[in-house]
Design a protein around this motif. Structure first.
Motif, PDB file in Angstrom:
ATOM      1  N   TYR A  81     -13.141 -15.429  13.125  1.00 35.93           N
ATOM      2  CA  TYR A  81     -12.557 -15.292  14.495  1.00 35.93           C
ATOM      3  C   TYR A  81     -12.075 -16.701  15.048  1.00 35.93           C
ATOM      4  O   TYR A  81     -12.839 -17.762  14.955  1.00 35.93           O
ATOM      5  CB  TYR A  81     -13.718 -14.751  15.421  1.00 35.93           C
ATOM      6  CG  TYR A  81     -14.109 -13.440  15.461  1.00 35.93           C
ATOM      7  CD1 TYR A  81     -13.536 -12.502  16.089  1.00 35.93           C
ATOM      8  CD2 TYR A  81     -15.112 -12.839  14.429  1.00 35.93           C
ATOM      9  CE1 TYR A  81     -13.665 -11.210  16.410  1.00 35.93           C
ATOM     10  CE2 TYR A  81     -15.466 -11.511  14.486  1.00 35.93           C
ATOM     11  CZ  TYR A  81     -14.765 -10.882  15.359  1.00 35.93           C
ATOM     12  OH  TYR A  81     -15.092  -9.483  15.554  1.00 35.93           O
ATOM     13  N   LYS A  85      -8.211 -11.577  19.509  1.00 32.82           N
ATOM     14  CA  LYS A  85      -9.504 -10.799  19.476  1.00 32.82           C
ATOM     15  C   LYS A  85      -9.861  -9.843  18.176  1.00 32.82           C
ATOM     16  O   LYS A  85     -11.077  -9.971  17.624  1.00 32.82           O
ATOM     17  CB  LYS A  85      -8.977  -9.405  20.432  1.00 32.82           C
ATOM     18  CG  LYS A  85     -10.266  -8.727  21.137  1.00 32.82           C
ATOM     19  CD  LYS A  85      -9.745  -7.829  22.480  1.00 32.82           C
ATOM     20  CE  LYS A  85     -10.960  -7.199  22.688  1.00 32.82           C
ATOM     21  NZ  LYS A  85     -10.970  -5.839  22.574  1.00 32.82           N
ATOM     22  N   THR A 193     -29.707  -6.705  16.474  1.00 27.33           N
ATOM     23  CA  THR A 193     -28.218  -6.182  16.803  1.00 27.33           C
ATOM     24  C   THR A 193     -27.865  -5.107  15.714  1.00 27.33           C
ATOM     25  O   THR A 193     -28.539  -4.861  14.645  1.00 27.33           O
ATOM     26  CB  THR A 193     -27.155  -7.487  16.304  1.00 27.33           C
ATOM     27  OG1 THR A 193     -25.964  -6.958  16.244  1.00 27.33           O
ATOM     28  CG2 THR A 193     -27.501  -7.962  15.021  1.00 27.33           C
ATOM     29  N   GLU A 202     -19.712 -14.238   8.582  1.00 27.17           N
ATOM     30  CA  GLU A 202     -18.877 -14.216   9.766  1.00 27.17           C
ATOM     31  C   GLU A 202     -18.740 -15.905  10.430  1.00 27.17           C
ATOM     32  O   GLU A 202     -19.888 -16.069  10.622  1.00 27.17           O
ATOM     33  CB  GLU A 202     -19.289 -13.345  11.030  1.00 27.17           C
ATOM     34  CG  GLU A 202     -17.982 -13.283  11.975  1.00 27.17           C
ATOM     35  CD  GLU A 202     -18.569 -11.994  13.169  1.00 27.17           C
ATOM     36  OE1 GLU A 202     -18.413 -10.933  12.334  1.00 27.17           O
ATOM     37  OE2 GLU A 202     -18.817 -12.090  14.180  1.00 27.17           O
ATOM     38  N   TRP A 204     -17.019 -18.154  13.577  1.00 29.52           N
ATOM     39  CA  TRP A 204     -16.090 -18.366  14.730  1.00 29.52           C
ATOM     40  C   TRP A 204     -15.487 -19.790  14.941  1.00 29.52           C
ATOM     41  O   TRP A 204     -16.377 -20.718  15.057  1.00 29.52           O
ATOM     42  CB  TRP A 204     -16.997 -18.010  15.929  1.00 29.52           C
ATOM     43  CG  TRP A 204     -17.448 -16.523  16.154  1.00 29.52           C
ATOM     44  CD1 TRP A 204     -18.227 -15.860  15.119  1.00 29.52           C
ATOM     45  CD2 TRP A 204     -16.819 -15.566  17.014  1.00 29.52           C
ATOM     46  NE1 TRP A 204     -18.048 -14.485  15.509  1.00 29.52           N
ATOM     47  CE2 TRP A 204     -17.171 -14.180  16.565  1.00 29.52           C
ATOM     48  CE3 TRP A 204     -16.314 -15.779  18.152  1.00 29.52           C
ATOM     49  CZ2 TRP A 204     -17.164 -13.180  17.184  1.00 29.52           C
ATOM     50  CZ3 TRP A 204     -15.899 -14.765  18.849  1.00 29.52           C
ATOM     51  CH2 TRP A 204     -16.335 -13.212  18.511  1.00 29.52           C
ATOM     52  N   TRP A 257     -20.949 -19.230  24.183  1.00 30.17           N
ATOM     53  CA  TRP A 257     -20.317 -18.481  23.033  1.00 30.17           C
ATOM     54  C   TRP A 257     -20.741 -16.886  22.977  1.00 30.17           C
ATOM     55  O   TRP A 257     -19.817 -16.118  23.158  1.00 30.17           O
ATOM     56  CB  TRP A 257     -20.417 -19.316  21.703  1.00 30.17           C
ATOM     57  CG  TRP A 257     -20.125 -18.509  20.403  1.00 30.17           C
ATOM     58  CD1 TRP A 257     -18.941 -17.551  20.261  1.00 30.17           C
ATOM     59  CD2 TRP A 257     -20.986 -18.374  19.248  1.00 30.17           C
ATOM     60  NE1 TRP A 257     -18.959 -16.909  19.310  1.00 30.17           N
ATOM     61  CE2 TRP A 257     -20.170 -17.375  18.338  1.00 30.17           C
ATOM     62  CE3 TRP A 257     -21.892 -19.123  18.708  1.00 30.17           C
ATOM     63  CZ2 TRP A 257     -20.554 -17.065  17.064  1.00 30.17           C
ATOM     64  CZ3 TRP A 257     -22.227 -18.826  17.406  1.00 30.17           C
ATOM     65  CH2 TRP A 257     -21.565 -17.654  16.714  1.00 30.17           C
ATOM     66  N   LEU A 258     -21.991 -17.101  22.959  1.00 31.72           N
ATOM     67  CA  LEU A 258     -22.390 -15.605  22.596  1.00 31.72           C
ATOM     68  C   LEU A 258     -22.421 -14.591  23.858  1.00 31.72           C
ATOM     69  O   LEU A 258     -22.220 -13.255  23.772  1.00 31.72           O
ATOM     70  CB  LEU A 258     -23.974 -15.455  22.359  1.00 31.72           C
ATOM     71  CG  LEU A 258     -24.113 -16.233  20.762  1.00 31.72           C
ATOM     72  CD1 LEU A 258     -25.625 -16.293  20.788  1.00 31.72           C
ATOM     73  CD2 LEU A 258     -23.392 -15.500  19.743  1.00 31.72           C
ATOM     74  N   THR A 261     -19.201 -12.647  23.852  1.00 33.09           N
ATOM     75  CA  THR A 261     -18.965 -11.482  22.719  1.00 33.09           C
ATOM     76  C   THR A 261     -19.371 -10.182  23.395  1.00 33.09           C
ATOM     77  O   THR A 261     -20.062  -9.977  24.366  1.00 33.09           O
ATOM     78  CB  THR A 261     -20.075 -11.746  21.423  1.00 33.09           C
ATOM     79  OG1 THR A 261     -21.379 -11.859  21.988  1.00 33.09           O
ATOM     80  CG2 THR A 261     -19.515 -13.165  20.868  1.00 33.09           C
ATOM     81  N   TRP A 265     -22.891  -5.537  21.032  1.00 27.93           N
ATOM     82  CA  TRP A 265     -23.295  -6.148  19.741  1.00 27.93           C
ATOM     83  C   TRP A 265     -24.777  -6.749  19.955  1.00 27.93           C
ATOM     84  O   TRP A 265     -25.335  -7.344  18.771  1.00 27.93           O
ATOM     85  CB  TRP A 265     -22.513  -7.717  19.446  1.00 27.93           C
ATOM     86  CG  TRP A 265     -21.137  -7.171  19.144  1.00 27.93           C
ATOM     87  CD1 TRP A 265     -20.505  -6.034  18.800  1.00 27.93           C
ATOM     88  CD2 TRP A 265     -20.155  -8.053  18.693  1.00 27.93           C
ATOM     89  NE1 TRP A 265     -19.405  -6.126  18.415  1.00 27.93           N
ATOM     90  CE2 TRP A 265     -19.113  -7.308  18.277  1.00 27.93           C
ATOM     91  CE3 TRP A 265     -19.988  -9.448  18.405  1.00 27.93           C
ATOM     92  CZ2 TRP A 265     -17.521  -7.836  17.597  1.00 27.93           C
ATOM     93  CZ3 TRP A 265     -18.811 -10.141  18.229  1.00 27.93           C
ATOM     94  CH2 TRP A 265     -17.641  -9.359  17.851  1.00 27.93           C
TER      95      TRP A 265
END
Ligand SMILES: Cc1cc2nc3c(=O)[nH]c(=O)nc-3n(C[C@H](O)[C@H](O)[C@H](O)COP(=O)(O)OP(=O)(O)OC[C@H]3O[C@@H](n4cnc5c(N)ncnc54)[C@H](O)[C@@H]3O)c2cc1C
Length: 422
Positions: A81, A85, A193, A202, A204, A257-258, A261, A265
């Motif tokens: 990411y 998006k 999650t 993943e 970011w 950051w989270l 999201t 999630w």
């Protein structure tokens, strides 16, 4: 126990990936190896729990079954990411030198398995054994053993320091950290999650130190590694080349950051299953020499985390194999002889040959991305270019064929060769 019972060919201090892998290879070479670990297994280690194909290769080389049936979670590449998006997907490259899959496994489990593997090959593992310092030969200043908190002595002509980032044993031998090498800090925790089963690692790339888009872009990245058990390991790492290093509130950075999201999630406080914990990432060979006076440094103790992506397990295991080969060679030549000493000097020489140029490039890389403008240009203009990104991914994860690879492999090999060793 008599002191004779405490004698071995090699003592390895610390049973993380570096120590257990060294012990396993040494045992395979037929040497009597004692592995001293201060904790009791299974023990936790603050980590992302993610393994690239480079680490997978090392497990295969040890003869460990990395199948899903054996409890490993496989991944096929990276999902990235960066500033839009939709994420980008990059599968691990198909190479001669590396498998095309990575793995995920909680460290409590992973490190226990590696230590047991070393024992199954003949290493002696002593848990709950906290090493306090070296025993030195008065005349030569060489290490000839270690003392423990319980007041015991363990003796061997060669000692491997694999005690992680604390590097206590190396420090007590006067081997200090180099400040001209990069250092990272990383924090991580786990969240319940629905995204727990994931066949991509993943990352970011945009971590803002304030309002997204309007504040400073940090040199580092966040990760989300599905654990397959209803949770994901989520964390972030930041390099010391940023202006704000040392002043950054990592927990706040993680939360900011989270919070941005998607709600579904589940990356919210109420789903967090453990505290946010952190540790330093010693990079780019920041502690040297890797061999001297009977002591070999392996893994974090020798600053072997990659400056490119914060990966430390693969390099710890790789260095472990080189260290074991040099020690076995020295034993065959006769410990105490000048020829054996030359074999041991082959360990740092091999590290420099295999990884020195790559780490040197990494040291330059971290200084470049320490500049927020360059970091921004990379994520905005670099990522949408698939060929460039395939090249960058091969570089960051250090996944390339040494011989007969494609043009990208040749280019990275040439650059790594041209760069002076770190
Ligand atoms: C938040 C975070 C996330 C990370 N994520 C990843 C990732 O996803 N993938 C990756 O490849 N790397 C990751 N890393 C880096 C990785 O954790 C390390 O590079 C790796 O653990 C190094 O292995 P090691 O064996 O050298 O040290 P350690 O794993 O630290 O092992 C050292 C061992 O020595 C023992 N020990 C210490 N002192 C003594 C003593 N005095 N006496 C006896 N025993 C002692 C310790 O108990 C421990 O078992 C991450 C690091 C952090 C901080």
């Amino acid at each position: 126990m008599t002191s004779a019972a405490h004698e071995a060919d090699v003592i390895v201090v610390g049973a993380g990936p570096a120590g257990s892998t060294t012990a396993a290879h040494l045992a395979q070479h037929g040497l009597k190896v004692t592995l001293l670990e201060k904790a009791h297994f299974p023990r936790e280690k603050v980590c992302g729990d993610g393994l690239t194909p480079r680490a997978t290769r090392q497990l295969i080389r040890l003869g460990i079954d990395t199948s899903e049936e054996a409890g490993w979670l496989h991944n096929r590449g990276l999902r990235v990411y960066a500033g839009r998006k939709e994420p980008f997907h990059f599968d691990w490259p198909d190479l001669k030198d590396f498998p095309n899959y990575g793995l995920v496994r909680p460290r409590a489990d992973f490190d226990h398995l590696l230590a047991q593997h070393a024992v199954s090959l003949g290493a002696q593992l002593l848990e709950g054994t906290n090493v306090t310092g070296p025993i030195l030969d008065e005349r030569s200043g060489r290490i000839v053993g270690v003392t423990t908190k319980a007041g015991e002595e363990y003796r061997a002509p060669l000692v491997v320091a694999a005690d992680g980032n604390s590097a206590r044993l190396a420090i007590s031998m006067g081997i200090n950290k180099r400040d001209d090498r990069p250092m990272g800090v990383a924090v991580r925790t786990y969240y319940k999650t629905p995204r727990s089963k994931d066949d991509y690692l993943e990352s970011w790339l945009e971590l803002w130190d304030g309002e997204p888009g309007k504040s400073t872009l940090m040199p580092g990245y966040g990760w989300v590694f599905g654990m397959g058990d209803g949770t994901s390991n989520i964390g972030l790492g930041v390099l010391n080349t940023s202006k704000g290093f040392g002043k950054t509130d990592y927990r706040a950075l993680l939360k900011r950051w989270l919070d941005a999201t998607p709600e579904e999630w589940g990356f919210r406080d109420e789903n967090r299953t453990c505290p946010v914990q952190g540790a330093a990432l010693p990079m780019g060979f920041n502690r040297q020499p890797h061999y001297g006076r009977g002591l070999l440094l392996v893994g974090d103790a020798g600053g072997m985390v990659s400056p490119f992506n914060g990966e430390g397990i693969a390099y710890a295991m790789e260095a472990a194999e080189y260290a074991a080969e040099a020690i076995a060679d020295a034993h065959a030549r006769g410990i105490g002889t000048s020829s054996a000493e030359r074999a041991l000097q082959g360990y740092p020489a091999r590290l420099r040959a295999e990884l020195g140029g790559f780490y040197r490039m990494g040291n330059i890389f971290v200084h470049l991305i320490g500049n927020p403008t360059i970091m921004r240009l990379c994520t905005q203009y670099g990522l949408p270019r698939p060929t460039l990104m395939r090249l960058v991914m091969k570089l960051l994860a250090n996944l390339r064929d040494a011989h007969e690879g494609d043009w990208m492999d040749h280019l990275i090999n040439a650059l790594a060769k041209a760069a002076p060793s770190a």
